[in-house]
Design a protein around this motif. Sequence first.
Motif, PDB file in Angstrom:
ATOM      1  N   LYS A 199       5.240   9.507   3.206  1.00 12.26           N
ATOM      2  CA  LYS A 199       4.645  10.621   3.950  1.00 12.26           C
ATOM      3  C   LYS A 199       5.437  11.903   3.724  1.00 12.26           C
ATOM      4  O   LYS A 199       6.663  11.906   3.773  1.00 12.26           O
ATOM      5  N   GLY A 200       4.710  12.983   3.466  1.00 14.19           N
ATOM      6  CA  GLY A 200       5.352  14.269   3.227  1.00 14.19           C
ATOM      7  C   GLY A 200       5.773  14.490   1.791  1.00 14.19           C
ATOM      8  O   GLY A 200       6.137  15.598   1.414  1.00 14.19           O
ATOM      9  N   TYR A 208      -6.419  10.443  -7.416  1.00 13.72           N
ATOM     10  CA  TYR A 208      -5.160  10.984  -7.897  1.00 13.72           C
ATOM     11  C   TYR A 208      -4.061  10.694  -6.876  1.00 13.72           C
ATOM     12  O   TYR A 208      -4.317  10.598  -5.672  1.00 13.72           O
ATOM     13  N   LEU A 209      -2.843  10.609  -7.385  1.00 17.70           N
ATOM     14  CA  LEU A 209      -1.684  10.504  -6.513  1.00 17.70           C
ATOM     15  C   LEU A 209      -0.632  11.481  -7.022  1.00 17.70           C
ATOM     16  O   LEU A 209      -0.045  11.269  -8.083  1.00 17.70           O
ATOM     17  N   GLN A 210      -0.442  12.553  -6.268  1.00 17.95           N
ATOM     18  CA  GLN A 210       0.597  13.520  -6.593  1.00 17.95           C
ATOM     19  C   GLN A 210       1.878  13.074  -5.908  1.00 17.95           C
ATOM     20  O   GLN A 210       1.916  12.946  -4.673  1.00 17.95           O
ATOM     21  N   MET A 211       2.898  12.812  -6.706  1.00  9.16           N
ATOM     22  CA  MET A 211       4.167  12.307  -6.181  1.00  9.16           C
ATOM     23  C   MET A 211       5.254  13.351  -6.397  1.00  9.16           C
ATOM     24  O   MET A 211       5.568  13.680  -7.547  1.00  9.16           O
ATOM     25  N   THR A 232      -7.317   9.989   4.903  1.00  5.96           N
ATOM     26  CA  THR A 232      -6.216   9.401   4.137  1.00  5.96           C
ATOM     27  C   THR A 232      -5.273   8.585   5.017  1.00  5.96           C
ATOM     28  O   THR A 232      -5.171   8.810   6.234  1.00  5.96           O
ATOM     29  N   THR A 233      -4.596   7.648   4.363  1.00  8.35           N
ATOM     30  CA  THR A 233      -3.561   6.829   4.987  1.00  8.35           C
ATOM     31  C   THR A 233      -2.383   6.769   4.041  1.00  8.35           C
ATOM     32  O   THR A 233      -2.570   6.642   2.828  1.00  8.35           O
ATOM     33  N   TYR A 234      -1.161   6.860   4.595  1.00  8.40           N
ATOM     34  CA  TYR A 234       0.047   6.823   3.779  1.00  8.40           C
ATOM     35  C   TYR A 234       1.047   5.823   4.344  1.00  8.40           C
ATOM     36  O   TYR A 234       1.161   5.652   5.558  1.00  8.40           O
ATOM     37  N   ALA A 235       1.800   5.210   3.447  1.00  4.97           N
ATOM     38  CA  ALA A 235       2.954   4.430   3.880  1.00  4.97           C
ATOM     39  C   ALA A 235       3.985   5.398   4.446  1.00  4.97           C
ATOM     40  O   ALA A 235       4.119   6.536   3.966  1.00  4.97           O
ATOM     41  N   LEU A 268       0.837  -1.192   0.000  1.00  9.23           N
ATOM     42  CA  LEU A 268       0.000   0.000   0.000  1.00  9.23           C
ATOM     43  C   LEU A 268       0.876   1.248   0.000  1.00  9.23           C
ATOM     44  O   LEU A 268       1.806   1.370   0.791  1.00  9.23           O
ATOM     45  N   VAL A 269       0.548   2.177  -0.889  1.00 12.15           N
ATOM     46  CA  VAL A 269       1.206   3.473  -0.917  1.00 12.15           C
ATOM     47  C   VAL A 269       0.362   4.510  -0.184  1.00 12.15           C
ATOM     48  O   VAL A 269       0.841   5.212   0.697  1.00 12.15           O
ATOM     49  N   ALA A 270      -0.902   4.588  -0.579  1.00 10.28           N
ATOM     50  CA  ALA A 270      -1.812   5.554   0.039  1.00 10.28           C
ATOM     51  C   ALA A 270      -3.242   5.145  -0.253  1.00 10.28           C
ATOM     52  O   ALA A 270      -3.507   4.511  -1.279  1.00 10.28           O
ATOM     53  N   SER A 271      -4.141   5.519   0.647  1.00 11.04           N
ATOM     54  CA  SER A 271      -5.559   5.248   0.423  1.00 11.04           C
ATOM     55  C   SER A 271      -6.380   6.408   0.951  1.00 11.04           C
ATOM     56  O   SER A 271      -5.912   7.181   1.812  1.00 11.04           O
TER      57      SER A 271
END
Length: 120
Positions: A64-65, A79-82, A57-60, A47-50
């Motif tokens: 985070k950050g 969406y996932l902004q990286m 939200t939840t982040y690995a 999991l990266v994020a949900s």
Amino acid sequence: QVQLVESGGGLVQPGGSLRLSCAASGSILSIVTMGWYRQTPGQERELVASILISGTTTYADSVKGRFTISRDNTKNTVYLQMNSLKSEDTAVYYCNADVVSPIVGRRHYWGQGTQVTVSS
């Protein structure tokens, strides 16, 4: 049935940014959770994020950050902004959605995956 279509992967230099999108379509009453996972060869999918329909939200810890997940419930899109990408972020990224459908009921669906490569 429900389909998830991902876009936005590619090659980026370390420190760069990418934005992934995943649009769900089909017979959808609601989407409880939408998320992004990633997988590298020989490793389990992680999991990266949900994000819940409420916006929680939840982040690995590893992202985070740097990564931000968001969703547009009117478009059934996540969406996932990286940002500040690192070589260790290189992986195939998969979209996942926990969907409630009128006939099938509640089940999880996966996208086809999109490659993200961070390299100079």
